[in-house]
Design an enzyme around this catalytic site. Structure first.
Site, mmCIF file in Angstrom:
data_model
loop_
_atom_site.group_PDB
_atom_site.id
_atom_site.type_symbol
_atom_site.label_atom_id
_atom_site.label_comp_id
_atom_site.label_asym_id
_atom_site.label_seq_id
_atom_site.Cartn_x
_atom_site.Cartn_y
_atom_site.Cartn_z
ATOM 1 N N ASP A 81 70.646 53.102 27.849
ATOM 2 C CA ASP A 81 69.654 53.760 28.614
ATOM 3 C C ASP A 81 68.579 52.417 28.738
ATOM 4 O OD1 ASP A 81 68.252 54.993 30.377
ATOM 5 O OD2 ASP A 81 68.173 56.838 29.345
ATOM 6 N N PHE A 82 67.873 52.543 29.656
ATOM 7 C CA PHE A 82 66.773 51.370 29.565
ATOM 8 C C PHE A 82 65.959 51.389 28.629
ATOM 9 C CE2 PHE A 82 63.137 49.105 30.857
ATOM 10 C CZ PHE A 82 63.306 48.269 31.630
#
Length: 131
Positions: A81-82
């Protein structure tokens, strides 16, 4: 894409809490939906911000290596995920089974080596360890 793999229990405090899940519970409650996705032909998975049993989930060799790649025979790629890969865990993440990172690495919160600080490891029943 299968997301968020695995034990991502909430938004609040997700960067410094750990979902502590024993092997039996993981297989009975958490792994099987991802197993169904793998069998349906899903080719990508996204690991999350949370810790899993005291290790950042994107760097966890048990959940990514053993459960996802070995037991479920997942042949696709794993994406973070970011910002869910933390400083100094990049190599451990790659060795655990992470294939690609979105964004830059994130400074770890109160680091103790490569594990989450023990005071932030919480069981699902208690969220009292939040700072």
């Amino acid at each position: 894409m299968m997301r968020h793999y695995i034990g991502n229990e909430g938004e609040t405090g997700r960067q410094w809490t750990s979902s502590n899940i024993d092997d039996r519970t993981a297989h009975e409650l958490y792994v099987w939906p991802f197993q169904d996705a793998v069998h349906a032909g899903c080719v990508s998975a996204m690991c999350a911000y949370n810790g899993l049993n005291g290790t950042y989930s994107c760097a966890d060799p048990v959940s990514l290596g053993k459960w996802l790649h070995e037991e479920l025979n997942f042949q696709g790629w794993v994406l973070s995920d970011f910002g869910s890969v933390y400083e100094d865990t990049e190599v451990a993440s790659a060795n655990a089974g992470l294939d690609s990172v979105i964004g830059s690495t994130t400074p770890a919160y109160g680091r103790e080596g490569d594990r989450l600080p023990s005071k932030y490891n919480t069981n699902h029943e208690s969220l009292s360890a939040y700072p």
